[in-house]
Design an enzyme around this catalytic site. Sequence first.
Site, PDB file in Angstrom:
ATOM      1  N   ASP A  36       0.838  -1.205   0.000  1.00 44.81           N
ATOM      2  CA  ASP A  36       0.000   0.000   0.000  1.00 44.81           C
ATOM      3  C   ASP A  36       0.873   1.256   0.000  1.00 44.81           C
ATOM      4  OD1 ASP A  36      -2.267   1.505   0.044  1.00 44.81           O
ATOM      5  OD2 ASP A  36      -2.832   1.044   2.103  1.00 44.81           O
ATOM      6  N   HIS A  53       2.728   3.227  -8.911  1.00 47.86           N
ATOM      7  CA  HIS A  53       2.568   1.794  -9.193  1.00 47.86           C
ATOM      8  C   HIS A  53       3.793   1.255  -9.941  1.00 47.86           C
ATOM      9  CE1 HIS A  53      -1.367   2.031  -7.590  1.00 47.86           C
ATOM     10  NE2 HIS A  53      -1.926   2.655  -8.614  1.00 47.86           N
ATOM     11  N   LEU A 147      11.570 -20.117  -4.192  1.00 48.00           N
ATOM     12  CA  LEU A 147      10.452 -19.306  -3.688  1.00 48.00           C
ATOM     13  C   LEU A 147       9.230 -19.369  -4.612  1.00 48.00           C
ATOM     14  CD1 LEU A 147       9.732 -16.720  -1.700  1.00 48.00           C
ATOM     15  CD2 LEU A 147      10.169 -15.447  -3.778  1.00 48.00           C
TER      16      LEU A 147
HETATM   17  C1  FPP Z   1      -2.152   0.158  -3.286  1.00 47.53           C
HETATM   18  O1  FPP Z   1      -1.611   1.444  -3.219  1.00 47.53           O
HETATM   19  C2  FPP Z   1      -1.547  -0.544  -4.395  1.00 47.53           C
HETATM   20  C3  FPP Z   1      -2.223  -1.154  -5.404  1.00 47.53           C
HETATM   21  C4  FPP Z   1      -3.689  -1.203  -5.490  1.00 47.53           C
HETATM   22  C5  FPP Z   1      -1.498  -1.774  -6.514  1.00 47.53           C
HETATM   23  C6  FPP Z   1      -0.321  -2.559  -6.091  1.00 47.53           C
HETATM   24  C7  FPP Z   1       0.498  -2.881  -7.256  1.00 47.53           C
HETATM   25  C8  FPP Z   1       1.845  -2.881  -7.249  1.00 47.53           C
HETATM   26  C9  FPP Z   1       2.651  -2.589  -6.071  1.00 47.53           C
HETATM   27  C10 FPP Z   1       2.591  -3.255  -8.436  1.00 47.53           C
HETATM   28  C11 FPP Z   1       2.356  -4.711  -8.672  1.00 47.53           C
HETATM   29  C12 FPP Z   1       3.259  -5.279  -9.602  1.00 47.53           C
HETATM   30  C13 FPP Z   1       2.969  -6.361 -10.332  1.00 47.53           C
HETATM   31  C14 FPP Z   1       4.055  -6.990 -11.017  1.00 47.53           C
HETATM   32  C15 FPP Z   1       1.612  -6.912 -10.503  1.00 47.53           C
HETATM   33  P1  FPP Z   1      -2.589   2.683  -3.437  1.00 47.53           P
HETATM   34  O2  FPP Z   1      -2.658   2.961  -4.899  1.00 47.53           O
HETATM   35  O3  FPP Z   1      -3.915   2.399  -2.815  1.00 47.53           O
HETATM   36  O4  FPP Z   1      -1.802   3.794  -2.687  1.00 47.53           O
HETATM   37  P2  FPP Z   1      -2.452   4.995  -1.851  1.00 47.53           P
HETATM   38  O5  FPP Z   1      -3.229   4.367  -0.714  1.00 47.53           O
HETATM   39  O6  FPP Z   1      -1.262   5.752  -1.374  1.00 47.53           O
HETATM   40  O7  FPP Z   1      -3.310   5.780  -2.773  1.00 47.53           O
END
Ligand code: FPP
Length: 266
Positions: A36, A53, A147
Amino acid sequence: MVLRFFPQKEKYTPEKSQLTFDPKQAIPKHIAIIMDGNGRWAKNRRLPRVAGHKEGMETVKKITKHANRLGVKVLTLYAFSTENWKRPDDEVNFLMQLPVDFFDTFVPELIEENVQVHVMGYEQYLPAHTQDAVKRAIEQTATNDGLVLNFALNYGSRAEILTAVKGIATEVQNNHLAVEEIDETVMGNHLMTGFLPEDLRDPELVIRTSGEERISNFLLWQLAYSELFFTKALWPDFDGEHLETAIADFQKRNRRFGGLDKEEKK
Ligand code: FPP
């Protein structure tokens, strides 16, 4: 005088190095992470959310390698929830392209690292290009036995539990299973972590980044006895040292599983 129009917030790292992780003590076999804070990381830099992201994807690469080297057996990463479809189309499209970019650039390294890719979630509802990339990565890494990198993609735990219950009910209806035979193993077999050996299905340690302290429909059955670790670090800032701090914290926990300490039993 130097004018700083875009002051970057200082990286928040108070949890770092406060605890020393002991490589001789037990490392959690299964670690699950709620990644997050990508949006806030981008906002702090006056960048569009998707830049967070993209950086988050780089963190996935680093943490996968680090966890593998520490001897973690399963790393489950919450990459897209069944609720994330509510985000603006542009962001959803970007998130659906990320696995394609990730696997296109990273599979050779995953093979070198002996990492096996797995995806759990309602994959059939992902766009075709995302499904294809996922399938390719799973095939290309199928014979690796290091893993297990398990992406929760279009995953939601309540939906998972409902699917499992319906599957069990259907078996009962078709006389393949008696009601008395339904136990935790049967339930576990029907959940999306059922592909893992029984002793690896439940994460021993769940980490959530960005300071939020909730579970957000993630592995509700499986984390009944998991140790929870919350860090204020935003996911793009999370690194090997943060991971080791979380493991060090885990190593200090007294896990009783509803029982008593050895001393208390005497
Ligand atoms: C939450 O942060 C994150 C997500 C919903 C997406 C997570 C995805 C990645 C970390 C990349 C994944 C990589 C692959 C290879 C699939 P948020 O957007 O809710 O952050 P915020 O709460 O600060 O707005």
